[in-house]
Motif scaffolding. Structure first.
Motif: not given
Length: 488
Positions: A250-251, A270-272, A277-283
């Motif tokens: 998705g990113t 770009l916001g999506v 990306l933030v969700a990816l890093v946290l996961w």
């Protein structure tokens, strides 16, 4: 305070570590049939080298087909560039995915599956004859060819562990040279095929190439049963990290679609991309076997910087490959086959330079040259106009053969030194993702500057961008002290 691990994480991780230790310390001393005394004979190297040529040759072969496809199907240059972008978008996502699958299930299985997909893709435009069929075929080619590079590096690393010998620098150089020369040879090959058979031939040629690859890989690649299996103790879903894969997909998709048409103003994408990306890093910080090991990327600065260099280097390479090819046909008035031949000196220069540097162990000097030379090349592009002599049209792309060769061979050498052994397929795939994001950025740049049709002032705008990117790449490369270290 130390945060407790999620339920079940301790046991899985402990099992993984124990299995990794036992596998790493007792490699199976098996040398595949056909290996020479060095352990890296023709029967190993032929399939390893054949596979990675498929993606580069398809990425550049289409550059001389954009104009004839546009005329045949009645589409503009900004729409035709989707033939380029479709393959890169698919490849950017599929490369680390295929690498992850190779790490888990074995490189041979993944490579053979990819080749079957490539063969099918070659005949798709014969049945789906419109623009949509051509784009769909390019997506399939991107997915199928994405198996080759991570599978090749995984095969070489695992073979080295089995026989107890490091992979020779010349073997790694040959892998890079094969990809590089096939990319440089794409435009002249594509031009010749189009002149003889029409633009459908650039798809059909994948069928015999895929069949040859399937035969030699099935016969000569080491069996996946011989490979080390550090994550076999983990459940399949845990080792593959499907949620990480979805978030990464998705990113990258949101980012690349945004880049493909900046004029559309799809800023929400770009916001999506940022949110995902933030969700990816946290996961990934919590995952037992993360799809993208963000902790490793943070610790391994040399690997992260190699990804950045690859991105910038291929922004330069593909801006020239696609931008020059369209301009020389639509403005200078040359046919698609002649446009391909004009880039043949670049293939020759790239092949010669890459062969000369492949035996070298130092990477800093070649990478500095690869960053600085495009500055000169960009200035040379500023001299081009519709009536430029043929020698200048030959010299301009040929000059970029030098940085293409040096950046490809030396960045791969730098990459192989710092790749984590336990996830080499995924890490190698991410390096190709960096390349494809660079190619997408180049496609977006060309589409935005050229619009419906290129002009000479448009080409000069691209030239100034090339100079700017090359200056940035030069600063980053010269300032990277890790490049001066020798391989262990």
């Amino acid at each position: 305070m130390t945060r407790a691990a999620p339920p079940g994480r301790h046991d899985a991780t402990t099992s993984q570590r124990q299995h990794t230790t036992s596998t790493a310390t007792t490699p199976t001393p098996v040398v595949p049939s056909g290996s020479t005394g060095s352990g890296f004979g023709p029967k190993l190297l032929v399939p390893v080298l054949v596979g990675p040529l498929l993606n580069p040759i398809n990425t550049t072969m289409v550059s001389v087909a954009l104009a004839p496809i546009s005329r045949d199907l009645g589409i503009g240059a900004s729409q035709a560039i989707w033939l380029v972008a479709a393959l890169y978008l698919a490849s950017a996502i599929a490369q680390p995915t295929m690498g992850k699958l190779a790490d888990r299930f074995g490189p041979k299985k993944v490579f053979l599956t990819g080749l079957v997909i490539v063969g099918i893709a070659g005949v798709v435009p014969e049945f789906l004859t419109g623009f949509g069929g051509a784009v769909f075929a390019r997506v399939l080619i991107g997915i199928g060819t994405s198996s080759a590079y991570p599978a090749a590096l995984t095969t070489l690393r695992q073979h080295s562990l089995r026989i107890g010998k490091p992979t020779p620098s010349l073997v790694l150089g040959a892998l890079s040279i094969t990809s590089l020369v096939s990319a440089a040879a794409g435009p002249p090959l594509g031009g010749a095929l189009i002149a003889a058979f029409g633009w459908h031939a650039i798809f059909l040629v994948n069928v015999p190439l895929a069949v040859f690859g399937i035969v030699v890989a099935a016969l000569w690649l080491p069996s996946d049963r011989l490979r080390p299996r550090p994550d076999e103790g983990l459940p399949v879903l845990t080792s593959l990290d499907p949620l990480g894969l979805l978030l990464m997909t998705g990113t990258v998709s949101a980012l690349l679609v945004f880049l493909l048409d900046l004029s559309a103003g799809l800023w929400w994408l770009l916001g999506v991309a940022v949110v995902l990306l933030v969700a990816l890093v946290l996961w990934e910080l919590r995952a037992v076997k993360p799809f993208i090991d963000v902790r490793m990327l943070a610790r391994n600065g040399a690997l992260s910087r190699t990804y950045v260099r690859l991105f910038l280097a291929y922004v330069l390479a593909y801006t020239v490959t696609y931008g020059f090819s369209q301009w020389v046909q639509d403005v200078a008035g040359y046919s698609s086959d002649v446009a391909g031949y004009l880039q043949l000196p670049a293939a020759i220069v790239a092949g010669v330079v890459s062969f000369l540097v492949a035996r070298k162990t130092a990477v800093r000097g070649p990478l500095i040259v690869a960053a600085v030379v495009p500055i000169v090349g960009g200035v040379l592009l500023l001299l081009l106009h519709a009536g430029s002599p043929v020698w200048l049209l030959l010299l301009a792309p040929a000059l970029f053969g030098v940085p293409q060769a040096l950046a490809s061979v030396s960045n791969q050498a730098a990459l192989y030194r710092v790749l984590p052994a336990e996830s080499i397929g995924t890490a190698a795939g991410l390096s190709r993702t960096s390349v494809y994001i660079g190619a997408i950025a180049a496609s977006s740049l060309i589409g935005g500057v050229f619009g419906q049709a290129p002009t000479t002032p448009d080409l000069h705008v691209l030239a100034w961008v090339i100079v700017g990117v090359a200056v940035l790449l030069s600063v980053l490369t010269i300032g990277d002290r890790a490049l001066g270290r020798r391989a262990a």
